[in-house]
Design a protein around this motif. Structure first.
Motif, PDB file in Angstrom:
ATOM      1  N   ALA A  29       0.833  -1.196   0.000  1.00 33.55           N
ATOM      2  CA  ALA A  29       0.000   0.000   0.000  1.00 33.55           C
ATOM      3  C   ALA A  29       0.870   1.248   0.000  1.00 33.55           C
ATOM      4  N   LEU A  30       0.638   2.116  -0.968  1.00 32.13           N
ATOM      5  CA  LEU A  30       1.399   3.357  -1.072  1.00 32.13           C
ATOM      6  C   LEU A  30       0.640   4.492  -0.394  1.00 32.13           C
ATOM      7  N   THR A  31       1.330   5.223   0.458  1.00 28.25           N
ATOM      8  CA  THR A  31       0.734   6.374   1.133  1.00 28.25           C
ATOM      9  C   THR A  31       1.822   7.386   1.437  1.00 28.25           C
ATOM     10  N   ARG A  32       1.432   8.644   1.514  1.00 24.57           N
ATOM     11  CA  ARG A  32       2.430   9.661   1.848  1.00 24.57           C
ATOM     12  C   ARG A  32       2.837   9.587   3.316  1.00 24.57           C
ATOM     13  N   ASP A  33       1.970   9.016   4.162  1.00 21.64           N
ATOM     14  CA  ASP A  33       2.264   8.977   5.592  1.00 21.64           C
ATOM     15  C   ASP A  33       1.915   7.604   6.167  1.00 21.64           C
ATOM     16  N   PRO A  34       2.814   6.643   6.106  1.00 20.11           N
ATOM     17  CA  PRO A  34       2.531   5.297   6.615  1.00 20.11           C
ATOM     18  C   PRO A  34       2.128   5.262   8.080  1.00 20.11           C
ATOM     19  N   ALA A  35       2.611   6.207   8.885  1.00 20.69           N
ATOM     20  CA  ALA A  35       2.329   6.195  10.324  1.00 20.69           C
ATOM     21  C   ALA A  35       0.846   6.380  10.613  1.00 20.69           C
ATOM     22  N   THR A  36       0.103   6.988   9.698  1.00 20.44           N
ATOM     23  CA  THR A  36      -1.325   7.237   9.933  1.00 20.44           C
ATOM     24  C   THR A  36      -2.215   6.398   9.030  1.00 20.44           C
ATOM     25  N   ALA A  37      -1.654   5.411   8.334  1.00 20.45           N
ATOM     26  CA  ALA A  37      -2.405   4.667   7.320  1.00 20.45           C
ATOM     27  C   ALA A  37      -3.524   3.806   7.910  1.00 20.45           C
ATOM     28  N   GLU A  38      -3.265   3.136   9.042  1.00 19.58           N
ATOM     29  CA  GLU A  38      -4.260   2.287   9.699  1.00 19.58           C
ATOM     30  C   GLU A  38      -4.867   1.272   8.728  1.00 19.58           C
ATOM     31  N   LEU A  39      -3.998   0.504   8.095  1.00 14.54           N
ATOM     32  CA  LEU A  39      -4.432  -0.525   7.153  1.00 14.54           C
ATOM     33  C   LEU A  39      -4.356  -1.900   7.808  1.00 14.54           C
ATOM     34  N   PRO A  40      -4.982  -2.920   7.218  1.00  9.45           N
ATOM     35  CA  PRO A  40      -5.048  -4.243   7.863  1.00  9.45           C
ATOM     36  C   PRO A  40      -3.672  -4.853   8.121  1.00  9.45           C
ATOM     37  N   ALA A  41      -3.628  -5.691   9.140  1.00 11.55           N
ATOM     38  CA  ALA A  41      -2.398  -6.414   9.451  1.00 11.55           C
ATOM     39  C   ALA A  41      -1.985  -7.256   8.249  1.00 11.55           C
ATOM     40  N   GLY A  42      -0.687  -7.336   8.003  1.00 13.40           N
ATOM     41  CA  GLY A  42      -0.177  -8.117   6.891  1.00 13.40           C
ATOM     42  C   GLY A  42       0.054  -7.324   5.633  1.00 13.40           C
ATOM     43  N   VAL A  43      -0.480  -6.098   5.584  1.00 16.53           N
ATOM     44  CA  VAL A  43      -0.274  -5.235   4.422  1.00 16.53           C
ATOM     45  C   VAL A  43       1.077  -4.541   4.557  1.00 16.53           C
ATOM     46  N   GLU A  44       1.869  -4.563   3.486  1.00 10.09           N
ATOM     47  CA  GLU A  44       3.149  -3.843   3.464  1.00 10.09           C
ATOM     48  C   GLU A  44       2.858  -2.384   3.107  1.00 10.09           C
ATOM     49  N   VAL A  45       3.064  -1.489   4.051  1.00 10.40           N
ATOM     50  CA  VAL A  45       2.783  -0.072   3.842  1.00 10.40           C
ATOM     51  C   VAL A  45       4.093   0.652   3.542  1.00 10.40           C
ATOM     52  N   VAL A  46       4.142   1.344   2.406  1.00 11.13           N
ATOM     53  CA  VAL A  46       5.363   2.038   2.001  1.00 11.13           C
ATOM     54  C   VAL A  46       5.068   3.511   1.752  1.00 11.13           C
ATOM     55  N   ALA A  47       6.074   4.336   1.998  1.00 10.64           N
ATOM     56  CA  ALA A  47       5.935   5.774   1.780  1.00 10.64           C
ATOM     57  C   ALA A  47       6.255   6.119   0.342  1.00 10.64           C
ATOM     58  N   GLY A  48       5.511   7.055  -0.201  1.00 13.89           N
ATOM     59  CA  GLY A  48       5.775   7.523  -1.556  1.00 13.89           C
ATOM     60  C   GLY A  48       4.742   8.548  -1.964  1.00 13.89           C
ATOM     61  N   ASP A  49       5.071   9.332  -2.977  1.00 14.06           N
ATOM     62  CA  ASP A  49       4.201  10.404  -3.444  1.00 14.06           C
ATOM     63  C   ASP A  49       4.122  10.326  -4.961  1.00 14.06           C
ATOM     64  N   LEU A  50       2.927  10.131  -5.491  1.00 15.37           N
ATOM     65  CA  LEU A  50       2.762   9.995  -6.940  1.00 15.37           C
ATOM     66  C   LEU A  50       3.189  11.241  -7.698  1.00 15.37           C
ATOM     67  N   THR A  51       3.209  12.377  -7.035  1.00 15.37           N
ATOM     68  CA  THR A  51       3.643  13.606  -7.700  1.00 15.37           C
ATOM     69  C   THR A  51       5.162  13.739  -7.732  1.00 15.37           C
ATOM     70  N   ASP A  52       5.864  12.824  -7.057  1.00 14.60           N
ATOM     71  CA  ASP A  52       7.328  12.853  -6.995  1.00 14.60           C
ATOM     72  C   ASP A  52       7.870  11.460  -7.302  1.00 14.60           C
TER      73      ASP A  52
END
Length: 273
Positions: A29-52
């Motif tokens: 899962a791509l998000t600008r702020d992984p610390a606040t993503a609150e996604l299901p357990a087992g999901v790999e959350v990575v930081a990134g910005d589609l505009t960059d």
């Protein structure tokens, strides 16, 4: 196979991450702020910005399918980085792509057309979750207050995600454009009644004048350009708005969710209003 979901914390993205995870797929899962993503357990959350795009190579590394949104940043502006995103997907060896389109094309769609990637265009008319914007009006006036009174085949966000899930995990969807709607076209007045039934209270509908609609849109802090767009939309509904398409059932094998179901799921928001 690892599936990359951009816009993973958004309205459709959260449903898509949940559905893919429940089906046993590896999800990044791509998000600008992984610390606040609150996604299901087992999901790999990575930081990134589609505009960059410089922030994205690790996110694309090793993925075989990608769900792309076509806007970036907090202002929802169309992405200008489509060519870079498509290059990253091609280099990673991506085999399937879904694209959640907006009112107009961004740079993503032309870049995909010029590539050899297999991609599927998802084109929902109007999200059911747009009704959450009515909570303030219901709280203050006990009614949904809008200028637009036309019917729209609003679609549940989970159904958009369900179509994306199938296209990302099964063959036969590359090159397809999927208009996605709910099972019926409903006016705002009809949706207000369904919300009232779900919330156990009366919720009326008041059709606004053009000037009242301008005031309503300005109260959200929208720029004048968007206010004028809203007036245009209220007076000149898209031709396809009320057209019901069988896409959800045809692609997923399950009937599309009704607005009454959505209203039950969100009744507390209107019950307390």
């Amino acid at each position: 196979m690892t599936i990359l979901i951009t816009g993973a914390t958004g309205t459709v993205g959260r449903h898509l991450v949940q559905q893919l995870t429940e089906a046993g797929h590896e999800v990044r899962a791509l998000t600008r702020d992984p610390a606040t993503a609150e996604l299901p357990a087992g999901v790999e959350v990575v930081a990134g910005d589609l505009t960059d795009p410089a922030t994205l190579p690790l996110a694309f590394d090793g993925v075989t399918a990608v769900h792309l949104i076509t806007f970036g940043g907090s202002d929802g502006a169309p992405l200008t980085t489509g060519a870079e995103l498509v290059r990253l997907a091609s280099r990673a060896g991506v085999r399937r792509v879904t694209v959640l389109g907006g009112w107009e094309e961004s740079t993503v769609e032309p870049a995909l057309r010029a590539s050899d990637l297999g991609w599927t265009s998802l084109e929902p008319v109007e999200f059911m979750s747009g009704a959450l914007e009515w909570v303030g009006s219901v709280r203050e006036h006990g009614a949904v207050r809008l200028m637009a009174g036309w019917a729209s085949a609003v679609v549940h966000e989970a159904d958009i995600a369900a179509v994306a899930r199938v296209a990302l995990t099964e063959d036969g969807h590359a090159g397809m454009t999927y208009p996605i709607t709910g099972p019926q076209a409903l006016t705002p007045a009809e949706r207000a009644r369904l919300l009232g039934t779900a919330a156990g209270r009366h919720i009326g509908f008041e059709q606004l004048t053009e000037e009242q609609e301008r005031e309503r849109l300005r109260a959200y802090g929208y720029p004048e350009e968007y206010v004028e767009f809203g007036i245009q939309l209220a007076t000149q509904p898209p031709e396809q708005a009320a057209v019901v398409h069988p896409t959800v059932e045809r692609v997923t094998g399950r009937a599309a969710r009704t607005f009454a179901q959505w209203a039950q799921e969100h009744a507390d928001a209107f019950r307390g209003a």
